[in-house]
Design an enzyme around this catalytic site. Structure first.
Site, PDB file in Angstrom:
ATOM      1  N   LYS A   1       0.861  -1.192   0.000  1.00 21.93           N
ATOM      2  CA  LYS A   1       0.000   0.000   0.000  1.00 21.93           C
ATOM      3  C   LYS A   1       0.897   1.243   0.000  1.00 21.93           C
ATOM      4  O   LYS A   1       1.510   1.585   0.999  1.00 21.93           O
ATOM      5  CB  LYS A   1      -0.907   0.065   1.235  1.00 21.93           C
ATOM      6  CG  LYS A   1      -1.940   1.184   1.106  1.00 21.93           C
ATOM      7  CD  LYS A   1      -2.431   1.763   2.410  1.00 21.93           C
ATOM      8  CE  LYS A   1      -1.663   2.943   2.913  1.00 21.93           C
ATOM      9  NZ  LYS A   1      -1.693   4.165   2.075  1.00 21.93           N
TER      10      LYS A   1
ATOM     11  N   GLU B   1      10.142   1.433  10.408  1.00 20.21           N
ATOM     12  CA  GLU B   1      11.103   2.521  10.171  1.00 20.21           C
ATOM     13  C   GLU B   1      10.345   3.822  10.320  1.00 20.21           C
ATOM     14  O   GLU B   1       9.536   4.171   9.459  1.00 20.21           O
ATOM     15  CB  GLU B   1      11.692   2.401   8.759  1.00 20.21           C
ATOM     16  CG  GLU B   1      12.576   1.187   8.583  1.00 20.21           C
ATOM     17  CD  GLU B   1      13.892   1.321   9.320  1.00 20.21           C
ATOM     18  OE1 GLU B   1      14.283   2.447   9.674  1.00 20.21           O
ATOM     19  OE2 GLU B   1      14.523   0.279   9.562  1.00 20.21           O
TER      20      GLU B   1
ATOM     21  N   CYS C   1      13.569  11.335   6.254  1.00 15.99           N
ATOM     22  CA  CYS C   1      13.560  10.895   7.657  1.00 15.99           C
ATOM     23  C   CYS C   1      14.931  11.046   8.292  1.00 15.99           C
ATOM     24  O   CYS C   1      15.052  11.208   9.495  1.00 15.99           O
ATOM     25  CB  CYS C   1      13.109   9.442   7.735  1.00 15.99           C
ATOM     26  SG  CYS C   1      14.136   8.346   6.752  1.00 15.99           S
TER      27      CYS C   1
ATOM     28  N   GLU D   1      10.010  16.865  14.622  1.00 11.91           N
ATOM     29  CA  GLU D   1      10.516  16.482  13.301  1.00 11.91           C
ATOM     30  C   GLU D   1       9.853  17.436  12.314  1.00 11.91           C
ATOM     31  O   GLU D   1       8.688  17.285  11.982  1.00 11.91           O
ATOM     32  CB  GLU D   1      10.126  15.033  13.004  1.00 11.91           C
ATOM     33  CG  GLU D   1      10.651  14.572  11.669  1.00 11.91           C
ATOM     34  CD  GLU D   1      10.163  13.188  11.269  1.00 11.91           C
ATOM     35  OE1 GLU D   1       9.014  12.828  11.558  1.00 11.91           O
ATOM     36  OE2 GLU D   1      10.962  12.472  10.636  1.00 11.91           O
TER      37      GLU D   1
HETATM   38  P1  NAP Z   1       2.544   8.643   7.655  1.00 11.06           P
HETATM   39  O1  NAP Z   1       1.497   9.666   7.710  1.00 11.06           O
HETATM   40  O2  NAP Z   1       2.795   7.828   8.866  1.00 11.06           O
HETATM   41  O3  NAP Z   1       2.176   7.702   6.423  1.00 11.06           O
HETATM   42  C1  NAP Z   1       2.963   6.609   6.056  1.00 11.06           C
HETATM   43  C2  NAP Z   1       2.088   5.574   5.408  1.00 11.06           C
HETATM   44  O4  NAP Z   1       1.154   5.093   6.381  1.00 11.06           O
HETATM   45  C3  NAP Z   1       1.255   6.099   4.242  1.00 11.06           C
HETATM   46  O5  NAP Z   1       1.161   5.083   3.263  1.00 11.06           O
HETATM   47  C4  NAP Z   1      -0.092   6.355   4.897  1.00 11.06           C
HETATM   48  O6  NAP Z   1      -1.165   6.333   4.005  1.00 11.06           O
HETATM   49  C5  NAP Z   1      -0.149   5.179   5.840  1.00 11.06           C
HETATM   50  N1  NAP Z   1      -1.134   5.347   6.920  1.00 11.06           N
HETATM   51  C6  NAP Z   1      -1.701   6.482   7.403  1.00 11.06           C
HETATM   52  N2  NAP Z   1      -2.572   6.173   8.396  1.00 11.06           N
HETATM   53  C7  NAP Z   1      -2.565   4.826   8.529  1.00 11.06           C
HETATM   54  C8  NAP Z   1      -3.232   3.914   9.385  1.00 11.06           C
HETATM   55  N3  NAP Z   1      -4.089   4.311  10.329  1.00 11.06           N
HETATM   56  N4  NAP Z   1      -2.949   2.598   9.250  1.00 11.06           N
HETATM   57  C9  NAP Z   1      -2.078   2.153   8.342  1.00 11.06           C
HETATM   58  N5  NAP Z   1      -1.418   2.977   7.499  1.00 11.06           N
HETATM   59  C10 NAP Z   1      -1.648   4.297   7.598  1.00 11.06           C
HETATM   60  O7  NAP Z   1       3.943   9.261   7.232  1.00 11.06           O
HETATM   61  P2  NAP Z   1       4.197  10.234   6.007  1.00 11.06           P
HETATM   62  O8  NAP Z   1       3.631  11.557   6.377  1.00 11.06           O
HETATM   63  O9  NAP Z   1       3.779   9.610   4.746  1.00 11.06           O
HETATM   64  O10 NAP Z   1       5.803  10.248   5.984  1.00 11.06           O
HETATM   65  C11 NAP Z   1       6.568  11.039   6.828  1.00 11.06           C
HETATM   66  C12 NAP Z   1       7.047  10.246   8.041  1.00 11.06           C
HETATM   67  O11 NAP Z   1       7.702   9.054   7.630  1.00 11.06           O
HETATM   68  C13 NAP Z   1       8.064  10.996   8.834  1.00 11.06           C
HETATM   69  O12 NAP Z   1       7.811  10.810  10.204  1.00 11.06           O
HETATM   70  C14 NAP Z   1       9.365  10.341   8.449  1.00 11.06           C
HETATM   71  O13 NAP Z   1      10.406  10.467   9.388  1.00 11.06           O
HETATM   72  C15 NAP Z   1       8.956   8.939   8.293  1.00 11.06           C
HETATM   73  N6  NAP Z   1       9.939   8.233   7.457  1.00 11.06           N
HETATM   74  C16 NAP Z   1      10.767   7.316   8.041  1.00 11.06           C
HETATM   75  C17 NAP Z   1      11.736   6.670   7.283  1.00 11.06           C
HETATM   76  C18 NAP Z   1      12.694   5.676   7.905  1.00 11.06           C
HETATM   77  O14 NAP Z   1      13.338   4.921   7.163  1.00 11.06           O
HETATM   78  N7  NAP Z   1      12.832   5.625   9.214  1.00 11.06           N
HETATM   79  C19 NAP Z   1      11.829   6.949   5.926  1.00 11.06           C
HETATM   80  C20 NAP Z   1      10.968   7.895   5.358  1.00 11.06           C
HETATM   81  C21 NAP Z   1      10.006   8.516   6.143  1.00 11.06           C
HETATM   82  P3  NAP Z   1      -1.800   7.722   3.457  1.00 11.06           P
HETATM   83  O15 NAP Z   1      -0.739   8.332   2.611  1.00 11.06           O
HETATM   84  O16 NAP Z   1      -2.978   7.292   2.710  1.00 11.06           O
HETATM   85  O17 NAP Z   1      -2.107   8.557   4.658  1.00 11.06           O
END
Ligand code: NAP
Ligand code: MG
Length: 490
Positions: free
Chosen positions: A182, A258, A292, A386
């Site tokens: 997804k 992650e 990230c 962040e």
């Molecule tokens: P996010 O809001 O947590 O979304 C990540 C994924 O989770 C998206 O596919 C999102 O779908 C999905 N999601 C949202 N709500 C969900 C739920 N209740 N259940 C299951 N899945 C759900 O994060 P983001 O805003 O896309 O990305 C930014 C974050 O990712 C930052 O905190 C960043 O640090 C972190 N990140 C970490 C790494 C690492 O390797 N540690 C790498 C890159 C990013 P939708 O798009 O449809 O909401």
């Protein structure tokens, strides 16, 4: 030559389940927007919970036959995917620009890391095998077989959509698992359907990979709690990650998480300031800070603080901002309004609480100016959160002990960087910083396909890349053979 079958601006109005492109029918549309121009580039159907169920069932049904393929067959499919990544490199770079606002250097780095892990994964089928252990029982042989976990669910974010999907999908497939992916709603093609097209073209049997774009709030719970799920490979924010991990764990599926970071860049007074500032510019502003592992806070010794701020400000002001399809632009758009408004709010609040805005702080549409904040302290909004923006709060420190204390004063522990003239001192600092990855005389944005990648504390659990991801996506099975008749006590 561009092939629209492999670019975001092609026709993508289908889900990919059990080897079939499933028409949108009466499903909702997800409009895919180019954040630089705000134009809708294409649209994809939003998968429903029923679609997620069918995707998991297809993955589970296809998995064991796929796992039974000899290693050369599985490796061959992944190698063919690598060839397609080469053949369609420019299509992928273009898709990263129009769908996720990636400037050229970032798009290229993303393509390269994705290619790196896919090529590395192509070796996995031959590396899997197992072990032999002597037995305490006379006449017994102990075999330990390495087997795929079963079905891997992948949920990925929008910032490095292609790589962060591929780093789970390619190893999972190579190791003989079935996969349900997804992608993030902002990047459903380059983080999702494009991977389906690549593996379909590479000859992957039907059902092994399934791609279900859809909103996390609609289908996320089903993705994380499906009974067929064996490993939940999630990359995203810590809040969502905790919810996903607990749902997966409920079914005893392994969470591979992650999550977020708040990465410090520590600069001591004996550091090479040119190198420290060069690193700072790349580490803070690559992909508008939406990484990230980008620098979230600059921790700089008070003796070199003013000069550091001055040089960083000058460099920040020199970065060309604009549509990333123009290759000269370094700073592209922020992915959407919510992200932009939040980072601007952090800047405003930080200035209200006493920091000095050296440059930046304004937005033109989704383009946010590279921003430097001096006189910042660790508790100000742009430092303790962040911020995920092109924002550089610079916090002074007076000795190494204070630097470590500041660096570790966060719930996160993903990545860090240290610049010091004395390598021993740099090493001591790197040892003392609580992070999964620390880079000396560099900045934190590093990712190599053979080196373990991941964080500590609230930044997650588990590691990607190298042998680590193969371990997470496989499990050991003990088969013993009693060659001589065994003597039992009764
Ligand atoms: P996010 O809001 O947590 O979304 C990540 C994924 O989770 C998206 O596919 C999102 O779908 C999905 N999601 C949202 N709500 C969900 C739920 N209740 N259940 C299951 N899945 C759900 O994060 P983001 O805003 O896309 O990305 C930014 C974050 O990712 C930052 O905190 C960043 O640090 C972190 N990140 C970490 C790494 C690492 O390797 N540690 C790498 C890159 C990013 P939708 O798009 O449809 O909401
Ligand atoms: Mg989100």
């Amino acid at each position: 030559m561009s092939d629209s079958a492999f670019t975001t601006d092609g026709e993508w109005n289908a889900l990919y389940i059990d080897g079939e492109w499933v028409d949108a029918d009466d499903r909702d549309d997800i409009a895919v927007e180019n954040p630089a121009t705000r134009e809708t580039v294409t649209s994809v159907p939003a998968a429903t919970e029923d679609d997620v169920d069918r995707a998991y069932e297809a993955a589970a049904a296809a998995q064991s036959e796929w796992a039974d393929q000899p290693p050369n067959e599985r490796a061959g499919v992944v190698e063919a995917a690598v060839d397609l990544l080469d053949e369609h490199r420019d299509d992928i770079l273009r898709s990263l620009s129009v769908e996720s606002g990636s400037a050229n250097a970032k798009a290229f780095a993303e393509w390269q890391t994705a290619r790196g892990i896919t090529a590395r994964a192509a070796g996995f089928p031959f590396e899997m095998g197992g072990d032999y252990k002597d037995s305490m029982i006379p006449g017994k042989d102990n075999q330990v077989k390495q087997e795929p976990m079963g079905v891997v669910g992948v949920i990925s974010p929008w910032n490095f959509p292609f790589h962060l999907s591929m780093r789970a999908v390619a190893p999972a497939i190579a190791a003989g698992n079935g996969v349900v992916l997804k992608p993030a709603s902002a990047t459903p093609v380059v983080g999702g359907l494009l991977l389906a097209r690549i593996f379909e073209e590479a000859g992957l049997p039907e059902g092994v990979l399934n791609v279900v774009p859809g909103s996390g709030s609609d289908i996320g719970d089903r993705m994380a709690s499906h009974p067929e799920l064996d490993v939940m490979a999630f990359t995203g924010s810590t809040d969502v990650g905790k919810r996903v991990a607990s749902q997966a764990a409920e079914n005893l599926a392994l969470p591979a998480m992650e999550l977020g970071g708040n990465n410090p860049h520590v600069v001591t007074e004996d550091a090479d300031l040119d190198a420290a500032v060069d690193s700072a510019v790349f580490g803070s502003f690559l992909h508008q800070g939406q990484v990230c592992i980008s620098i979230n806070r600059h921790l700089v010794h008070e003796d070199v603080y003013d000069e550091y701020v001055e040089r960083l400000t000058e460099r920040a002001e020199s970065l060309p901002v604009g549509d990333p399809t123009d290759r000269d632009n370094v700073i592209g758009p922020i992915i959407n309004e919510d992200q932009r408004d939040q980072m601007l709010d952090y800047v405003e609040t930080t200035v209200e609480s006493g920091a000095t805005l050296e440059t930046g702080g304004e937005a033109d549409g989704l383009f946010v100016e590279p921003t430097v904040l001096s006189d910042a302290t660790n508790d100000m909004a742009a430092a303790c959160n962040e911020h995920f923006g092109p924002i550089a709060p610079v916090v002074p420190f007076s000795d190494d002990e204070e630097a470590v204390e500041l660096a570790n004063d966060t719930e996160y522990g993903l990545a860090a960087s240290v610049h010091a003239g004395d390598l021993g001192r740099a090493h001591d600092l790197a040892d003392a910083i609580d992070a999964g990855m620390v880079h000396i005389n560099d900045q934190p944005i590093n990712d190599e396909p053979h080196v373990p990648f991941g964080g500590v504390k609230s930044s997650g659990m588990g590691r990607y890349n190298g042998d680590a991801i193969l371990d997470e996506l496989t499990q050991e099975k003990w088969i013993s053979v009693q060659r001589e008749k065994r003597q039992y006590p009764f």
